[in-house]
Scaffold this motif. Sequence first.
Motif, PDB file in Angstrom:
ATOM      1  N   UNK A   3       0.836  -1.201   0.000  1.00  0.00           N
ATOM      2  CA  UNK A   3       0.000   0.000   0.000  1.00  0.00           C
ATOM      3  C   UNK A   3       0.875   1.257   0.000  1.00  0.00           C
ATOM      4  N   UNK A   4       2.013   1.219   0.680  1.00  0.00           N
ATOM      5  CA  UNK A   4       2.925   2.370   0.657  1.00  0.00           C
ATOM      6  C   UNK A   4       3.520   2.541  -0.726  1.00  0.00           C
ATOM      7  N   UNK A   5       3.833   1.454  -1.377  1.00  0.00           N
ATOM      8  CA  UNK A   5       4.369   1.512  -2.744  1.00  0.00           C
ATOM      9  C   UNK A   5       3.330   2.106  -3.700  1.00  0.00           C
ATOM     10  N   UNK A   9       3.590   5.543  -5.820  1.00  0.00           N
ATOM     11  CA  UNK A   9       3.348   5.603  -7.264  1.00  0.00           C
ATOM     12  C   UNK A   9       2.281   6.643  -7.588  1.00  0.00           C
ATOM     13  N   UNK A  10       1.235   6.684  -6.764  1.00  0.00           N
ATOM     14  CA  UNK A  10       0.174   7.670  -6.971  1.00  0.00           C
ATOM     15  C   UNK A  10       0.739   9.081  -6.806  1.00  0.00           C
ATOM     16  N   UNK A  11       1.548   9.255  -5.791  1.00  0.00           N
ATOM     17  CA  UNK A  11       2.159  10.565  -5.552  1.00  0.00           C
ATOM     18  C   UNK A  11       3.054  10.964  -6.727  1.00  0.00           C
TER      19      UNK A  11
END
Length: 76
Positions: A3-5, A9-11
Amino acid sequence: MESEEVRNQISALETDLMHENKKSASAIVRVEKYVESRQEMDRKLDIQYQRNIVKLELAAKKRAEEAKLAALEDER
């Protein structure tokens, strides 16, 4: 961890999107300025063209008047 990855990626995608939006906005401003400058140049050229037409018309009228005067003088 995944979820952090995904958040990273979204950021990164959001950052890229904002950068592309800025580039697009900048390109649009450049195009608008170019269009404005071309319109101004076209306006100036149009005015110059119209002046040249008026000059040619006046010269033709002057020649016609001179020809009439010459013809009148020849008749005398």
